[in-house]
Design an enzyme around this catalytic site. Structure first.
Site, PDB file in Angstrom:
ATOM      1  N   ALA A  56       0.786  -1.072   0.039  1.00 52.58           N
ATOM      2  CA  ALA A  56      -0.016   0.073   0.035  1.00 52.58           C
ATOM      3  C   ALA A  56       0.899   1.315   0.105  1.00 52.58           C
ATOM      4  O   ALA A  56       2.193   1.159   0.303  1.00 52.58           O
ATOM      5  CB  ALA A  56      -0.876  -0.104   1.363  1.00 52.58           C
ATOM      6  N   GLY A  79       0.762  -5.174   1.047  1.00 54.89           N
ATOM      7  CA  GLY A  79      -0.554  -5.106   0.116  1.00 54.89           C
ATOM      8  C   GLY A  79      -0.125  -5.831  -1.434  1.00 54.89           C
ATOM      9  O   GLY A  79      -1.235  -6.281  -1.947  1.00 54.89           O
ATOM     10  N   GLU A 113      -0.535  -9.331  -0.663  1.00 52.20           N
ATOM     11  CA  GLU A 113      -2.084  -9.790  -0.556  1.00 52.20           C
ATOM     12  C   GLU A 113      -2.732  -9.740  -1.693  1.00 52.20           C
ATOM     13  O   GLU A 113      -3.631 -10.650  -2.133  1.00 52.20           O
ATOM     14  CB  GLU A 113      -2.369  -8.381   0.510  1.00 52.20           C
ATOM     15  CG  GLU A 113      -1.953  -9.006   1.953  1.00 52.20           C
ATOM     16  CD  GLU A 113      -2.247  -7.458   2.972  1.00 52.20           C
ATOM     17  OE1 GLU A 113      -2.114  -6.360   2.424  1.00 52.20           O
ATOM     18  OE2 GLU A 113      -2.736  -7.722   3.941  1.00 52.20           O
ATOM     19  N   GLU A 141       4.305  -5.106   7.510  1.00 52.81           N
ATOM     20  CA  GLU A 141       3.662  -4.078   8.043  1.00 52.81           C
ATOM     21  C   GLU A 141       4.139  -4.053   9.595  1.00 52.81           C
ATOM     22  O   GLU A 141       4.065  -2.824  10.143  1.00 52.81           O
ATOM     23  CB  GLU A 141       2.307  -4.783   8.133  1.00 52.81           C
ATOM     24  CG  GLU A 141       1.601  -4.362   6.954  1.00 52.81           C
ATOM     25  CD  GLU A 141       1.675  -5.537   5.841  1.00 52.81           C
ATOM     26  OE1 GLU A 141       2.426  -6.636   6.029  1.00 52.81           O
ATOM     27  OE2 GLU A 141       0.826  -5.730   4.776  1.00 52.81           O
TER      28      GLU A 141
END
Ligand code: CO8
Length: 259
Positions: free
Chosen positions: A65, A110, A113, A133
């Site tokens: 992200a 992300g 993911e 993270e």
């Protein structure tokens, strides 16, 4: 539809989405998530498509992200950003046709993911996977705490999420996070070969298989086997079942019609 942050291409029955922010290593900001959302809807509405490939432009698949955008969010905005990513990734996971992640480089946070929301992951030997993270004071927020354990088991999921350690493609293959690793200049060819192979099979049977695996994976074995029985039975209502079995008996190549 035109997109600012992704490229969307169709080659015969195969669609390809390329995340296109190479200067930011394809980090997922709100614009990318919105474009991805729209492109997935476009794929869903096109009944001629058999496979979707997702990849990244340049040396990265997706490096997570967008940390710069995230750093400015208040808790409510962060929850909404997380919700958006979760919703788009779930749309990818539940798309009726198979989705292949062509993991060309960094698949972090992300990015890992996103790859995990796809059905199959083929990586280049330059790919790097991880959930960094907790090193940023946050935790996986686009499904990582749920999908990673389902793919590689709780031991490896906990190892990777707690330590924030990145792993190379060969380790990702060893633990079952990816299905194949090839040299970077062979990646596109390998993924296209797999996509074409899937696209040549009976489309309704492929979709019913995906539905049975995805739904069956969330329920007890007996309920899962009922789903298989029903979907198996449904394949016998298709023209393609007649085409496929007849072609086998006549020693011919089946040409499926998606009927
Ligand atoms: N976000 C924003 N920008 C990024 C990101 C990112 N995730 N990753 C790289 N970039 C940018 C860099 O800032 C840099 O920009 P600039 O040139 O303007 O300085 C450019 O991309 C190139 O990056 P580097 O110079 O760092 O390239 P290196 O080859 O030296 O390093 C790395 C590559 C190792 C990939 C490094 O960039 C890195 O560690 N990136 C961050 C990886 C990361 O921690 N990802 C996880 C992010 S958190 C996350 O994904 C949470 C998901 C759930 C969100 C839930 C929402 C609430």
């Amino acid at each position: 539809m035109t997109y600012e942050t992704i490229k969307y291409e169709i080659n015969e029955s195969i669609a390809k989405i390329t995340i296109n922010r190479p200067d930011a290593l394809n980090a997922l900001n709100s614009d990318v998530l919105n474009d991805l959302d729209k492109a997935i809807e476009e794929v869903k509405d096109n009944s001629d498509l058999r496979v979707l490939i997702i990849t990244g432009e340049g040396r990265s698949f997706v490096a997570g992200a967008d940390i710069k955008e995230m750093s400015e969010l208040n808790p409510i905005q962060a929850r909404d950003f997380g919700k958006k990513g979760i919703s788009v990734f779930r749309k990818i996971e539940t798309l009726p046709i198979p989705v292949i992640a062509q993991v060309n480089g960094f698949a972090l946070g992300g990015g890992c993911e996103l790859a995990m929301a796809c059905d199959i992951r083929i990586a280049s030997d330059k790919a790097l996977f991880g959930q960094p993270e907790v090193g940023l004071g946050i935790m996986p927020g686009f499904g990582g705490s749920q999908r990673l354990q389902r793919l590689v088991g709780q031991g490896w999921a906990k190892y990777l999420i707690y330590s924030a350690e990145n792993i190379k493609a060969d380790k990702a293959l060893e633990i079952g996070l990816v299905q194949d690793v090839v040299e970077v200049d062979q990646l596109e060819q390998r993924v296209n070969q797999l996509a074409n192979s899937i696209a040549s099979k009976a489309p309704i049977a492929v979709k019913l298989s995906k539905e049975a695996i995805n739904t069956g994976g969330q329920v007890d074995i007996d309920s899962g086997l009922r789903i298989e029985e029903n979907n198996f039975g449904l394949t016998f209502s298709t023209e393609d079942m007649k085409t496929g079995t007849k072609a086998f008996i006549n020693k011919e190549k089946a040409e499926f019609q998606n009927k």
